[in-house]
Design a protein around this motif. Structure first.
Motif, short mmCIF file in Angstrom:
data_model
loop_
_atom_site.label_atom_id
_atom_site.label_comp_id
_atom_site.label_asym_id
_atom_site.label_seq_id
_atom_site.Cartn_x
_atom_site.Cartn_y
_atom_site.Cartn_z
N GLN A 257 20.39 -19.41 13.60
CA GLN A 257 21.74 -19.06 14.01
C GLN A 257 22.48 -20.33 14.40
N VAL A 258 23.73 -20.40 13.99
CA VAL A 258 24.53 -21.60 14.24
C VAL A 258 25.16 -21.54 15.62
N HIS A 259 25.07 -22.65 16.31
CA HIS A 259 25.72 -22.77 17.61
C HIS A 259 26.51 -24.06 17.67
N LEU A 260 27.74 -23.95 18.13
CA LEU A 260 28.57 -25.12 18.44
C LEU A 260 28.98 -24.96 19.90
N VAL A 261 28.63 -25.93 20.72
CA VAL A 261 28.89 -25.83 22.15
C VAL A 261 29.69 -27.03 22.61
N GLU A 262 30.92 -26.75 23.04
CA GLU A 262 31.79 -27.82 23.51
C GLU A 262 31.58 -28.08 25.00
N SER A 263 31.86 -29.30 25.39
CA SER A 263 31.83 -29.67 26.81
C SER A 263 32.76 -30.85 27.01
N GLY A 264 33.04 -31.15 28.27
CA GLY A 264 33.85 -32.32 28.59
C GLY A 264 35.28 -32.02 28.96
N GLY A 265 35.68 -30.76 28.85
CA GLY A 265 37.04 -30.43 29.24
C GLY A 265 37.22 -30.53 30.75
N GLY A 266 38.46 -30.43 31.17
CA GLY A 266 38.75 -30.50 32.59
C GLY A 266 40.21 -30.74 32.85
N SER A 267 40.52 -31.13 34.07
CA SER A 267 41.90 -31.39 34.46
C SER A 267 42.08 -32.88 34.68
N PRO B 260 31.65 -26.29 5.20
CA PRO B 260 31.55 -27.03 3.94
C PRO B 260 32.92 -27.36 3.36
N TRP B 261 32.93 -28.21 2.40
CA TRP B 261 34.16 -28.51 1.66
C TRP B 261 34.37 -27.42 0.61
N ASP B 262 35.57 -26.85 0.60
CA ASP B 262 35.93 -25.83 -0.38
C ASP B 262 36.66 -26.52 -1.53
N GLY B 263 35.91 -26.79 -2.58
CA GLY B 263 36.50 -27.51 -3.70
C GLY B 263 37.62 -26.76 -4.40
N SER B 264 37.50 -25.44 -4.41
CA SER B 264 38.52 -24.63 -5.09
C SER B 264 39.86 -24.70 -4.38
N ARG B 265 39.83 -24.97 -3.09
CA ARG B 265 41.08 -25.07 -2.32
C ARG B 265 41.36 -26.48 -1.86
N ALA B 266 40.44 -27.38 -2.18
CA ALA B 266 40.59 -28.79 -1.80
C ALA B 266 40.83 -28.95 -0.30
N ARG B 267 39.99 -28.25 0.46
CA ARG B 267 40.11 -28.39 1.91
C ARG B 267 38.80 -27.93 2.54
N CYS B 268 38.64 -28.20 3.82
CA CYS B 268 37.47 -27.77 4.54
C CYS B 268 37.52 -26.26 4.77
N ALA B 269 36.37 -25.64 4.70
CA ALA B 269 36.24 -24.23 5.04
C ALA B 269 35.58 -24.16 6.42
N TRP B 270 36.33 -23.73 7.39
CA TRP B 270 35.83 -23.74 8.77
C TRP B 270 35.05 -22.45 9.05
N TRP B 271 33.78 -22.49 8.75
CA TRP B 271 32.92 -21.33 8.89
C TRP B 271 32.48 -21.08 10.33
N SER C 114 23.76 -26.88 16.54
CA SER C 114 22.38 -26.56 16.21
C SER C 114 22.37 -25.43 15.19
N GLY C 115 21.31 -25.38 14.41
CA GLY C 115 21.17 -24.30 13.45
C GLY C 115 22.03 -24.45 12.21
N LEU C 116 22.60 -25.63 11.99
CA LEU C 116 23.45 -25.84 10.82
C LEU C 116 22.55 -26.17 9.63
N THR C 117 22.03 -25.14 9.00
CA THR C 117 21.13 -25.36 7.88
C THR C 117 21.88 -25.53 6.58
N TYR C 118 23.07 -24.93 6.47
CA TYR C 118 23.87 -25.07 5.27
C TYR C 118 24.53 -26.43 5.28
N ARG C 119 24.81 -26.96 4.10
CA ARG C 119 25.45 -28.26 4.03
C ARG C 119 26.80 -28.23 4.73
#
Length: 122
Positions: free
Chosen positions: A1-11, A99-110, A25-30
């Motif tokens: 399972q894919v996890h993206l965990v942000e930190s460092g925010g604040g005031s 991944p990069w979406d070649g058909s749309r020439a842009r990143c696909a934010w999965w 973590s868990g980013l098995t796909y390219r």
């Protein structure tokens, strides 16, 4: 399972700096693209900065010269160094990957993190 965990925010006061981190973590796909987006109350989510697998970076005009995106591939951490912060930078900042979406020439934010709040006071 894919996890993206942000930190460092604040005031911080205007003119100050913050560094956001995103551990993945868990980013098995390219994954060709990683990036930072932000969303302020009442506004649409907007792209802030991206970096691809070659290290090529892009920035929104509003943050050029102030923000720097980078990544540590060995540690699977994405960073966003934010300098000269302005009140209009206040938002929830999200980490994204995909991944990069070649058909749309842009990143696909999965994959998205849960976000970290950044508040800049004047």
């Amino acid at each position: 399972q894919v996890h993206l965990v942000e930190s460092g925010g604040g005031s911080v006061q205007a003119g100050g700096s913050l560094t956001l981190s995103c551990e993945s973590s868990g980013l098995t796909y390219r994954i060709d693209c990683m990036g930072w987006y932000r969303q302020a109350p009442g506004l649409e989510r907007e792209g802030v900065a991206t970096i691809d697998s070659a290290g090529t970076t892009t920035y929104a005009d509003s943050v050029k010269g102030r923000f720097t995106i980078s990544k540590d591939n060995a540690k699977n951490i994405l960073y966003l160094q934010m300098n000269s912060l302005k009140p209009e930078d206040s938002a929830v900042y999200y980490c994204a990957a995909g991944p990069w979406d070649g058909s749309r020439a842009r990143c696909a934010w999965w994959y998205w993190g849960q976000g970290t709040q950044v508040t800049v006071s004047s």
